[in-house]
Design an enzyme around this catalytic site. Structure first.
Site, mmCIF file in Angstrom:
data_model
loop_
_atom_site.group_PDB
_atom_site.id
_atom_site.type_symbol
_atom_site.label_atom_id
_atom_site.label_comp_id
_atom_site.label_asym_id
_atom_site.label_seq_id
_atom_site.Cartn_x
_atom_site.Cartn_y
_atom_site.Cartn_z
ATOM 1 N N ARG A 1 0.829 -1.216 0.000
ATOM 2 C CA ARG A 1 0.000 0.000 0.000
ATOM 3 C C ARG A 1 0.862 1.264 0.000
ATOM 4 O O ARG A 1 0.681 2.156 -0.811
ATOM 5 C CB ARG A 1 -0.897 0.020 1.241
ATOM 6 N N ARG B 1 9.837 0.006 9.651
ATOM 7 C CA ARG B 1 10.145 -0.411 11.022
ATOM 8 C C ARG B 1 11.656 -0.293 11.200
ATOM 9 O O ARG B 1 12.429 -0.654 10.304
ATOM 10 C CB ARG B 1 9.724 -1.866 11.281
ATOM 11 N N GLU C 1 12.197 2.303 20.283
ATOM 12 C CA GLU C 1 11.465 3.574 20.378
ATOM 13 C C GLU C 1 10.913 3.728 21.782
ATOM 14 O O GLU C 1 10.453 2.731 22.349
ATOM 15 C CB GLU C 1 10.321 3.595 19.357
ATOM 16 N N HIS D 1 8.403 8.580 14.846
ATOM 17 C CA HIS D 1 7.367 7.635 14.397
ATOM 18 C C HIS D 1 6.064 8.412 14.153
ATOM 19 O O HIS D 1 5.014 8.098 14.720
ATOM 20 C CB HIS D 1 7.156 6.505 15.406
HETATM 21 N N1 LIG Z 1 5.843 5.226 10.168
HETATM 22 C C1 LIG Z 1 4.559 5.000 10.387
HETATM 23 O O1 LIG Z 1 3.886 5.772 11.055
HETATM 24 C C2 LIG Z 1 3.919 3.779 9.778
HETATM 25 C C3 LIG Z 1 2.526 3.756 9.599
HETATM 26 C C4 LIG Z 1 1.947 2.667 8.961
HETATM 27 C C5 LIG Z 1 2.738 1.608 8.537
HETATM 28 N N2 LIG Z 1 4.087 1.639 8.759
HETATM 29 C C6 LIG Z 1 4.943 0.521 8.316
HETATM 30 O O2 LIG Z 1 4.899 0.467 6.914
HETATM 31 C C7 LIG Z 1 4.975 -0.913 6.520
HETATM 32 C C8 LIG Z 1 4.365 -1.063 5.150
HETATM 33 O O3 LIG Z 1 2.970 -0.799 5.223
HETATM 34 P P1 LIG Z 1 1.994 -1.185 4.025
HETATM 35 O O4 LIG Z 1 0.620 -0.777 4.442
HETATM 36 O O5 LIG Z 1 2.536 -0.689 2.728
HETATM 37 O O6 LIG Z 1 2.102 -2.781 4.064
HETATM 38 P P2 LIG Z 1 1.703 -3.784 2.908
HETATM 39 O O7 LIG Z 1 1.525 -5.109 3.555
HETATM 40 O O8 LIG Z 1 0.609 -3.231 2.061
HETATM 41 O O9 LIG Z 1 3.034 -3.823 2.000
HETATM 42 C C9 LIG Z 1 4.219 -4.419 2.401
HETATM 43 C C10 LIG Z 1 4.897 -4.940 1.147
HETATM 44 O O10 LIG Z 1 6.189 -5.451 1.511
HETATM 45 C C11 LIG Z 1 6.408 -6.620 0.721
HETATM 46 N N3 LIG Z 1 7.466 -7.439 1.289
HETATM 47 C C12 LIG Z 1 7.358 -8.432 2.197
HETATM 48 N N4 LIG Z 1 8.571 -8.984 2.419
HETATM 49 C C13 LIG Z 1 9.448 -8.314 1.624
HETATM 50 C C14 LIG Z 1 10.842 -8.418 1.406
HETATM 51 N N5 LIG Z 1 11.568 -9.348 2.015
HETATM 52 N N6 LIG Z 1 11.417 -7.557 0.529
HETATM 53 C C15 LIG Z 1 10.674 -6.624 -0.117
HETATM 54 N N7 LIG Z 1 9.349 -6.491 0.041
HETATM 55 C C16 LIG Z 1 8.750 -7.330 0.906
HETATM 56 C C17 LIG Z 1 5.055 -7.285 0.664
HETATM 57 O O11 LIG Z 1 4.987 -8.199 -0.434
HETATM 58 C C18 LIG Z 1 4.120 -6.097 0.493
HETATM 59 O O12 LIG Z 1 3.886 -5.809 -0.871
HETATM 60 C C19 LIG Z 1 4.193 -1.638 7.632
HETATM 61 O O13 LIG Z 1 4.641 -2.976 7.765
HETATM 62 C C20 LIG Z 1 4.500 -0.836 8.850
HETATM 63 O O14 LIG Z 1 5.574 -1.441 9.520
HETATM 64 C C21 LIG Z 1 4.682 2.691 9.377
#
Ligand SMILES: NC(=O)c1ccc[n+]([C@@H]2O[C@H](COP(=O)([O-])OP(=O)(O)OC[C@H]3O[C@@H](n4cnc5c(N)ncnc54)[C@H](O)[C@@H]3O)[C@@H](O)[C@H]2O)c1
Length: 318
Positions: A154, A235, A264, A283
Site C-alpha cells: 500500500r 520499522r 522507540e 514515528h
Molecule cells: N511510520 C509510520 O507511522 C507507519 C505507519 C503505517 C505503517 N508503517 C509501516 O509500513 C509498513 C508497510 O505498510 P503497508 O501498508 O505498505 O504494508 P503492505 O503489507 O501493504 O506492504 C508491504 C509490502 O512489503 C512486501 N514485502 C514483504 N517482504 C518483503 C521483502 N523481504 N522484501 C521486499 N518487500 C517485501 C510485501 O509483499 C508487500 O507488498 C508496515 O509494515 C509498517 O511497519 C509505518
C-alpha cells in the site's frame, strides 16, 4: 460483562472511538505498560485487547478469555506473537489502511528534502547568514535520480505514485508483488543487489519479519553508491543501526530520513542524533488530522466486530 482492555506504551496515544460499540455492555480499561508483567496484568480476562506499540506475548494472551481478540492499533504486527495467538485460538487483526497516503507523504517529504539538501541549506543560512549554493556539494535533479523502493504494498505504491510524476526513475524489490502491478505503477523490478547498486536513494516499505530484519546491514551498505540517501518509515529493525552509523561515518550513506528506530523512543545517547545529514522524526509518518480520526474510528469498529462475532477487517490470525 465483557472486557475491552487498551494497552499502550508509556508514551502511547491510543484512542478508540467508543461510539462504535456504545450500546454494548462492556467494561473498558486503559493501561500504560512498561513491562510484559504490566501487559499480562492489564489484559487478564479481557475479551478484546487494543494494543498500542507494546509486545503481546504468549503469556499475555494465555490470560485472556477463550475466543478473545487482539486488535493492533496500526499497521504493524511485529509486536504480537502470531504463532502463540494461533495455538491459543486468539484472533488478531490490524488496522493497515487508515494512513497509507499520510505515510507516503511523510516518506516523500523526507526523500525530497534530503535530495534537495534542504536541511543543510537551512542550517548554513542560519549559522553563516548566506552561502554559495554549491557549499552542500553536488545535487542531481529529480529527473537524473534513481529511487529504489523495498516493498511495493500500500505505502510503497502510494509513494511511487508521488515520485513518478517528479521524473524519478523508480526501481522496486518485492518478492511477493505481481509483475503487472509493478509495471502499471511505473516501477522496474530488479534484484535486491541491483537496487542497492543502482539507486541514489532507497526507501523501505516492507514489514518487519524474520526475512527483513537487518535487511540493510553492513553487506547491503557496501553495495550502495557513495552518498546514497536512505528513508525508513517502515520499522526500525529493517536497518542494522550500527552498520548505518558506520556507513554515515564513511560517506557510503550521504543522508538518512528516519521515522522509525530499532528501539522507540530513540535513546538520548543514540549516535544517530549526532549526524547533521540525518533527519529524525518520532514515528510520526502516520500522523495527520484525517488519518488519526480514521484510525480511532476503525479501532472502535474493530472492537464492535470482535464483541459481536462479526468478521474482523484485516484478520491475520483467526
Ligand atoms: N511510520 C509510520 O507511522 C507507519 C505507519 C503505517 C505503517 N508503517 C509501516 O509500513 C509498513 C508497510 O505498510 P503497508 O501498508 O505498505 O504494508 P503492505 O503489507 O501493504 O506492504 C508491504 C509490502 O512489503 C512486501 N514485502 C514483504 N517482504 C518483503 C521483502 N523481504 N522484501 C521486499 N518487500 C517485501 C510485501 O509483499 C508487500 O507488498 C508496515 O509494515 C509498517 O511497519 C509505518
Amino acid at each position: 460483562m465483557r472486557r475491552v482492555a487498551v494497552v499502550e506504551a508509556e508514551n502511547g496515544q491510543v484512542v478508540v472511538a467508543i461510539e462504535a460499540f456504545g450500546g454494548l455492555d462492556v467494561e473498558f480499561t486503559r493501561s500504560r505498560c512498561a513491562s510484559e508483567e504490566d501487559v499480562v496484568r492489564a489484559v487478564r480476562d479481557a475479551d478484546v485487547v487494543v494494543a498500542g506499540p507494546v509486545e503481546i506475548s504468549r503469556l499475555a494472551m494465555a490470560g485472556m478469555r477463550p475466543g478473545s481478540t487482539v486488535i493492533m492499533y496500526g499497521a504493524g504486527y511485529d509486536k504480537v506473537d502470531l504463532v502463540a495467538a494461533r495455538s491459543l485460538g486468539v484472533r488478531v487483526a490490524t488496522i493497515p489502511d487508515y494512513g497509507v497516503e499520510t505515510v507516503a507523504d511523510h516518506a516523500a517529504a523526507l526523500l525530497l528534502g534530503l535530495l534537495r539538501k534542504i536541511h543543510p541549506y537551512d542550517r548554513l543560512v542560519r549559522e553563516r547568514g548566506w552561502v554559495g549554493a554549491d557549499l552542500v556539494g553536488q545535487i542531481a535533479s529529480f529527473g537524473e535520480t534513481t529511487v529504489g523502493l523495498v516493498g511495493t504494498g500500500r505505502i510503497g505504491t502510494a509513494l511511487a505514485r508521488r515520485l513518478v510524476p517528479f521524473g524519478f526513475t523508480v526501481l522496486a524489490v518485492d518478492p511477493y508483488a505481481v509483475e503487472d502491478d509493478l509495471a502499471h505503477a511505473g516501477l522496474e523490478r530488479v534484484a535486491f543487489a541491483d537496487l542497492l547498486a543502482r539507486s541514489d536513494a532507497v526507501s523501505l516499505h516492507a514489514p518487519l519479519t524474520s526475512e527483513t530484519r537487518h535487511l540493510l546491514d553492513r553487506d547491503a551498505f557496501r553495495l550502495m553508491r557513495p552518498g546514497t540517501v536512505i528513508v525508513n518509515t517502515s520499522r526500525g529493525a529493517l536497518i542494522d543501526e550500527v552498520a548505518l552509523v558506520e556507513a554515515l561515518r564513511d560517506g557510503r550513506v550521504g543522508g538518512a530520513g528516519l521515522d522509525v528506530f530499532a528501539e522507540e523512543p530513540l535513546s538520548v545517547s543514540s549516535p544517530l542524533r549526532e549526524f547533521e545529514q540525518v533527519i529524525l522524526t518520532p514515528h510520526a509518518g502516520y500522523y495527520s488530522t484525517g488519518s488519526v480520526a480514521k484510525l480511532q474510528k476503525i479501532a472502535g469498529e474493530q472492537v464492535r466486530r470482535a464483541l459481536t462475532g462479526e468478521h474482523l477487517r484485516n484478520a491475520i490470525a483467526e
